[in-house]
Motif scaffolding. Sequence first.
Motif, mmCIF file in Angstrom:
data_model
loop_
_atom_site.group_PDB
_atom_site.id
_atom_site.type_symbol
_atom_site.label_atom_id
_atom_site.label_comp_id
_atom_site.label_asym_id
_atom_site.label_seq_id
_atom_site.Cartn_x
_atom_site.Cartn_y
_atom_site.Cartn_z
ATOM 1 N N VAL A 2 0.855 -1.189 0.000
ATOM 2 C CA VAL A 2 0.000 0.000 0.000
ATOM 3 C C VAL A 2 0.886 1.232 0.000
ATOM 4 N N ILE A 3 0.634 2.141 -0.940
ATOM 5 C CA ILE A 3 1.384 3.385 -1.001
ATOM 6 C C ILE A 3 0.421 4.557 -0.825
ATOM 7 N N GLU A 4 0.948 5.652 -0.333
ATOM 8 C CA GLU A 4 0.134 6.854 -0.144
ATOM 9 C C GLU A 4 0.549 7.898 -1.167
ATOM 10 N N LEU A 5 -0.424 8.446 -1.881
ATOM 11 C CA LEU A 5 -0.162 9.419 -2.932
ATOM 12 C C LEU A 5 -0.899 10.712 -2.663
ATOM 13 N N GLU A 6 -0.305 11.793 -3.094
ATOM 14 C CA GLU A 6 -0.997 13.084 -3.052
ATOM 15 C C GLU A 6 -1.727 13.278 -4.368
ATOM 16 N N ILE A 7 -2.995 13.673 -4.309
ATOM 17 C CA ILE A 7 -3.774 13.880 -5.525
ATOM 18 C C ILE A 7 -4.334 15.297 -5.552
ATOM 19 N N HIS A 26 -8.683 21.048 -5.012
ATOM 20 C CA HIS A 26 -8.353 20.510 -3.694
ATOM 21 C C HIS A 26 -7.117 19.629 -3.812
ATOM 22 N N LYS A 27 -6.396 19.500 -2.719
ATOM 23 C CA LYS A 27 -5.285 18.559 -2.612
ATOM 24 C C LYS A 27 -5.498 17.697 -1.389
ATOM 25 N N ASP A 28 -5.217 16.402 -1.543
ATOM 26 C CA ASP A 28 -5.380 15.485 -0.419
ATOM 27 C C ASP A 28 -4.515 14.251 -0.693
ATOM 28 N N THR A 29 -4.515 13.320 0.244
ATOM 29 C CA THR A 29 -3.787 12.072 0.051
ATOM 30 C C THR A 29 -4.770 10.912 -0.027
ATOM 31 N N THR A 30 -4.356 9.878 -0.726
ATOM 32 C CA THR A 30 -5.168 8.672 -0.824
ATOM 33 C C THR A 30 -4.243 7.474 -0.881
ATOM 34 N N LYS A 31 -4.765 6.310 -0.556
ATOM 35 C CA LYS A 31 -3.944 5.099 -0.539
ATOM 36 C C LYS A 31 -4.263 4.225 -1.751
ATOM 37 N N ALA A 105 -13.627 11.211 -6.710
ATOM 38 C CA ALA A 105 -14.115 9.866 -7.016
ATOM 39 C C ALA A 105 -13.544 9.368 -8.340
ATOM 40 N N GLU A 106 -13.466 10.254 -9.336
ATOM 41 C CA GLU A 106 -12.918 9.868 -10.641
ATOM 42 C C GLU A 106 -11.436 9.560 -10.528
ATOM 43 N N TYR A 107 -10.714 10.352 -9.735
ATOM 44 C CA TYR A 107 -9.271 10.146 -9.577
ATOM 45 C C TYR A 107 -9.010 8.803 -8.883
ATOM 46 N N GLU A 108 -9.763 8.510 -7.851
ATOM 47 C CA GLU A 108 -9.556 7.264 -7.123
ATOM 48 C C GLU A 108 -9.947 6.058 -7.973
ATOM 49 N N ALA A 109 -10.975 6.203 -8.816
ATOM 50 C CA ALA A 109 -11.346 5.116 -9.728
ATOM 51 C C ALA A 109 -10.230 4.866 -10.737
ATOM 52 N N TYR A 110 -9.619 5.948 -11.216
ATOM 53 C CA TYR A 110 -8.487 5.836 -12.142
ATOM 54 C C TYR A 110 -7.318 5.115 -11.470
ATOM 55 N N LYS A 112 -7.355 3.041 -8.950
ATOM 56 C CA LYS A 112 -7.690 1.639 -8.700
ATOM 57 C C LYS A 112 -7.478 0.803 -9.957
ATOM 58 N N LEU A 113 -7.895 1.354 -11.105
ATOM 59 C CA LEU A 113 -7.728 0.648 -12.370
ATOM 60 C C LEU A 113 -6.261 0.596 -12.783
ATOM 61 N N ARG A 114 -5.563 1.711 -12.622
ATOM 62 C CA ARG A 114 -4.152 1.805 -13.016
ATOM 63 C C ARG A 114 -3.277 0.882 -12.185
ATOM 64 N N SER A 115 -3.552 0.787 -10.900
ATOM 65 C CA SER A 115 -2.718 -0.031 -10.016
ATOM 66 C C SER A 115 -2.816 -1.516 -10.358
ATOM 67 N N LYS A 116 -3.919 -1.926 -10.997
ATOM 68 C CA LYS A 116 -4.075 -3.330 -11.368
ATOM 69 C C LYS A 116 -3.125 -3.734 -12.484
ATOM 70 N N GLU A 117 -2.477 -2.757 -13.126
ATOM 71 C CA GLU A 117 -1.519 -3.068 -14.185
ATOM 72 C C GLU A 117 -0.173 -3.522 -13.619
ATOM 73 N N TYR A 118 0.018 -3.360 -12.314
ATOM 74 C CA TYR A 118 1.322 -3.629 -11.708
ATOM 75 C C TYR A 118 1.286 -4.830 -10.775
ATOM 76 N N LEU A 119 2.440 -5.477 -10.671
ATOM 77 C CA LEU A 119 2.624 -6.608 -9.767
ATOM 78 C C LEU A 119 4.040 -6.529 -9.212
ATOM 79 N N ILE A 120 4.189 -6.826 -7.937
ATOM 80 C CA ILE A 120 5.503 -6.806 -7.312
ATOM 81 C C ILE A 120 5.851 -8.221 -6.849
ATOM 82 N N VAL A 121 7.013 -8.699 -7.280
ATOM 83 C CA VAL A 121 7.505 -10.017 -6.882
ATOM 84 C C VAL A 121 8.910 -9.840 -6.329
#
Length: 215
Positions: A2-7, A26-31, A105-110, A112-121
């Motif tokens: 889990v990473i925290e980003l400023e949006i 607005h500026k805020d952080t999200t995970k 809501a649109e940023y967080e939906a983006y 969520k979709l974008r993060s599914k492109e990545y995998l960490i091994v």
Amino acid sequence: MVIELEIEFHENEIPPKCRLPRPVEHKDTTKVKIAEATPEEAPAVFVIHGPDKDIEVRRYKNRLYKKSNPSFYNGTRQEEYPFENIPWQTIFRKYNSFGEYTTRAEYEAYLKLRSKEYLIVEKVVFIRCFEPYYHIATFGYSGCGTAIFPEFCDNSRKNVMGYSALDKEIAIKDAIQIARSRKDEECIERIENLVHGYIEVVDPTACKRKFTRQI
């Protein structure tokens, strides 16, 4: 992981001393959660051996991911970021066109979709990809060159012009035939030696696409 980003986002609000709503920044952080897996959970199914580097392809939950550690130019060459210094903030930033606004809501939906492109091994970053295959390319007019390259399928195409990673010998044979028909005989040795890379198939069950030969 889990990473925290400023949006940065906009919501329609009525600012003080205004009568009509307008986009307010607005500026805020999200995970954001990025999937992690062990080598056993995401086994290697292909290795693309290239002239400069090898690209490992792993399968996780029936999806393919290729090794793609983020890198930067150090003034001399491209260098991979240490895992702890990967600029996820930049990687996941959403860039809007001029005059376009994004709500939270649109940023967080983006994200969520974008993060599914990545995998960490094991602290190695992989990005979503599709089945690798061999593609024969020709250049210019007759005599300008013929070559064979390992490439990745486009998910939008069900039938791909090219050759399965399992059909390496057929791909070489067809590439040589094409080269001879174009008077590209000087390319034949490079085609036979696969100088632009070849695909090692670790698990044949990962080869599922349908291909159409290029002759």
